[in-house]
Write a protein that holds these residues in place. Structure first.
Motif, PDB file in Angstrom:
ATOM      1  N   VAL A 128       0.678  -1.514  -0.077  1.00 54.43           N
ATOM      2  CA  VAL A 128      -0.225   0.273  -0.166  1.00 54.43           C
ATOM      3  C   VAL A 128       0.955   1.169  -0.092  1.00 54.43           C
ATOM      4  O   VAL A 128       0.593   2.367  -0.954  1.00 54.43           O
ATOM      5  N   ILE A 129       2.050   1.028   0.762  1.00 53.64           N
ATOM      6  CA  ILE A 129       3.215   2.132   0.913  1.00 53.64           C
ATOM      7  C   ILE A 129       3.863   2.529  -0.424  1.00 53.64           C
ATOM      8  O   ILE A 129       3.625   3.821  -1.177  1.00 53.64           O
ATOM      9  N   ALA A 130       3.764   1.491  -1.351  1.00 51.58           N
ATOM     10  CA  ALA A 130       4.147   1.957  -3.114  1.00 51.58           C
ATOM     11  C   ALA A 130       3.784   2.009  -3.426  1.00 51.58           C
ATOM     12  O   ALA A 130       3.598   3.217  -4.693  1.00 51.58           O
ATOM     13  N   ILE A 131       1.948   1.353  -3.179  1.00 53.10           N
ATOM     14  CA  ILE A 131       1.063   2.414  -4.401  1.00 53.10           C
ATOM     15  C   ILE A 131       0.879   3.520  -4.436  1.00 53.10           C
ATOM     16  O   ILE A 131       0.975   4.739  -5.203  1.00 53.10           O
ATOM     17  N   VAL A 132       0.139   3.883  -3.065  1.00 53.79           N
ATOM     18  CA  VAL A 132      -0.171   5.813  -2.356  1.00 53.79           C
ATOM     19  C   VAL A 132       1.540   6.705  -2.775  1.00 53.79           C
ATOM     20  O   VAL A 132       1.577   7.841  -2.976  1.00 53.79           O
ATOM     21  N   GLY A 133       2.422   6.050  -2.300  1.00 49.12           N
ATOM     22  CA  GLY A 133       3.707   7.081  -2.240  1.00 49.12           C
ATOM     23  C   GLY A 133       3.842   7.416  -3.948  1.00 49.12           C
ATOM     24  O   GLY A 133       4.793   8.506  -3.552  1.00 49.12           O
ATOM     25  N   ASP A 134       3.561   6.467  -4.899  1.00 46.11           N
ATOM     26  CA  ASP A 134       4.027   7.095  -5.980  1.00 46.11           C
ATOM     27  C   ASP A 134       3.492   7.947  -6.444  1.00 46.11           C
ATOM     28  O   ASP A 134       4.498   9.340  -6.404  1.00 46.11           O
ATOM     29  N   GLY A 135       2.708   8.542  -5.966  1.00 45.90           N
ATOM     30  CA  GLY A 135       2.191  10.187  -6.143  1.00 45.90           C
ATOM     31  C   GLY A 135       0.734  10.421  -7.096  1.00 45.90           C
ATOM     32  O   GLY A 135       0.741  11.508  -8.040  1.00 45.90           O
ATOM     33  N   SER A 136       1.335   8.845  -8.330  1.00 48.04           N
ATOM     34  CA  SER A 136       0.410   8.944  -9.595  1.00 48.04           C
ATOM     35  C   SER A 136      -0.910   7.986  -9.582  1.00 48.04           C
ATOM     36  O   SER A 136      -0.760   7.234  -8.361  1.00 48.04           O
ATOM     37  N   VAL A 137      -1.986   9.075 -10.008  1.00 42.41           N
ATOM     38  CA  VAL A 137      -3.538   8.050  -9.812  1.00 42.41           C
ATOM     39  C   VAL A 137      -3.891   6.565 -10.782  1.00 42.41           C
ATOM     40  O   VAL A 137      -4.230   6.420 -10.560  1.00 42.41           O
ATOM     41  N   ALA A 138      -2.231   6.860 -11.612  1.00 38.33           N
ATOM     42  CA  ALA A 138      -3.017   5.941 -13.142  1.00 38.33           C
ATOM     43  C   ALA A 138      -2.665   4.645 -12.625  1.00 38.33           C
ATOM     44  O   ALA A 138      -1.309   4.534 -11.631  1.00 38.33           O
ATOM     45  N   GLY A 139      -3.860   4.139 -12.425  1.00 42.20           N
ATOM     46  CA  GLY A 139      -3.463   2.473 -12.138  1.00 42.20           C
ATOM     47  C   GLY A 139      -3.977   2.674 -10.782  1.00 42.20           C
ATOM     48  O   GLY A 139      -3.694   0.836 -10.542  1.00 42.20           O
ATOM     49  N   GLU A 140      -4.103   2.874  -9.738  1.00 41.96           N
ATOM     50  CA  GLU A 140      -4.049   3.152  -8.598  1.00 41.96           C
ATOM     51  C   GLU A 140      -4.903   2.181  -8.546  1.00 41.96           C
ATOM     52  O   GLU A 140      -5.172   1.405  -7.094  1.00 41.96           O
ATOM     53  N   GLU A 141      -5.925   2.251  -8.783  1.00 40.15           N
ATOM     54  CA  GLU A 141      -7.264   1.778  -8.726  1.00 40.15           C
ATOM     55  C   GLU A 141      -7.055   0.073  -8.562  1.00 40.15           C
ATOM     56  O   GLU A 141      -7.609  -1.055  -7.807  1.00 40.15           O
ATOM     57  N   ALA A 142      -6.642  -0.143  -9.309  1.00 41.55           N
ATOM     58  CA  ALA A 142      -6.618  -1.555 -10.151  1.00 41.55           C
ATOM     59  C   ALA A 142      -5.435  -2.255  -9.364  1.00 41.55           C
ATOM     60  O   ALA A 142      -5.358  -3.427  -9.161  1.00 41.55           O
ATOM     61  N   GLN A 143      -4.173  -1.487  -8.898  1.00 41.05           N
ATOM     62  CA  GLN A 143      -3.474  -1.965  -8.013  1.00 41.05           C
ATOM     63  C   GLN A 143      -3.613  -2.280  -6.790  1.00 41.05           C
ATOM     64  O   GLN A 143      -3.498  -3.023  -5.772  1.00 41.05           O
ATOM     65  N   MET A 144      -4.659  -0.743  -6.428  1.00 47.19           N
ATOM     66  CA  MET A 144      -5.100  -1.194  -4.739  1.00 47.19           C
ATOM     67  C   MET A 144      -6.501  -2.250  -4.959  1.00 47.19           C
ATOM     68  O   MET A 144      -6.056  -3.282  -3.756  1.00 47.19           O
ATOM     69  N   ARG A 145      -7.233  -2.861  -5.655  1.00 45.07           N
ATOM     70  CA  ARG A 145      -8.441  -3.848  -5.961  1.00 45.07           C
ATOM     71  C   ARG A 145      -7.441  -5.035  -5.732  1.00 45.07           C
ATOM     72  O   ARG A 145      -7.538  -6.090  -5.148  1.00 45.07           O
TER      73      ARG A 145
END
Length: 198
Positions: free
Chosen positions: A41-58
């Motif tokens: 989760v830290i890696a996903i939200v710390g990226d700073g980009s919303v592109a593809g975030e929902e798919a990664q969080m899913r």
């Protein structure tokens, strides 16, 4: 309250549900699961980009949380009333709803860090992993993760944040929604779809 919600976003992203009867999960396995999930989760939200975030969080949600059990628990006594033909649809809508809820709250993410402070083996009730979420200038938020392998592999089944179970909170919300619609599960699903943005 806003500070607590934002500070807890890291933990909240991973599960809603109820404690389940465990089969053989041990404390070290549970600790590793929580640490791995938090790192993702830290890696996903710390990226700073919303592109593809929902798919990664899913992907994180489905890998680390017992989504099917969580979704069933959220229906409370109405679980048996869900039409068989719409159960898969409900689980998908539930997942979308959770993702939408957390995406809204991640807007204010600014580097919260999670640390594991201990774990308690509860035998057939699973393992509770005790963590703290901290950020500069605020008091740490205590979060307990209930980990069970009822589904066949270790998964997060509930979170207790500062003494409040998200399992019970989610159930109370959904049961209230169903009752407000006179127990009409189809109306409930339509409303859930609207709230999930799908």
């Amino acid at each position: 309250m806003t500070t607590l919600l934002r500070s807890s976003a890291l933990a909240l992203a991973l599960a809603f549900g109820a404690p389940a009867a465990a089969l053989a999960v041990d404390a070290q396995t549970a600790r590793t699961l929580v640490q791995d999930a938090a790192s993702r989760v830290i890696a996903i939200v710390g990226d700073g980009s919303v592109a593809g975030e929902e798919a990664q969080m899913r992907a994180v949600l489905t890998q680390y949380a017992d989504v099917r059990q969580i979704a069933g628990f959220a229906l409370g006594r109405y679980s048996r009333d869900m039409p068989e033909a719409r159960r898969e649809e409900y689980v998908d809508l539930f997942t979308n709803y959770v993702l939408r809820w957390f995406t809204d709250r991640f807007t204010g993410y600014n580097g919260e860090m999670l640390s594991i402070v201990g774990a308690t083996d509860l035998g057939d009730r699973g393992v509770v992993v005790n963590t703290q979420i901290a950020r500069p200038g605020t008091a740490p938020v205590n979060v307990q993760w209930s980990v069970s392998d009822r589904s066949g592999s270790p998964k997060v089944a509930d979170l207790v944040i500062e003494g409040a179970s998200l399992a019970q909170t989610q159930r109370s919300e959904f049961v209230a929604m169903i009752e407000a619609r006179g127990g009409d599960m189809n109306a409930f699903l339509n409303d859930l779809r609207a709230r999930a943005g799908r």
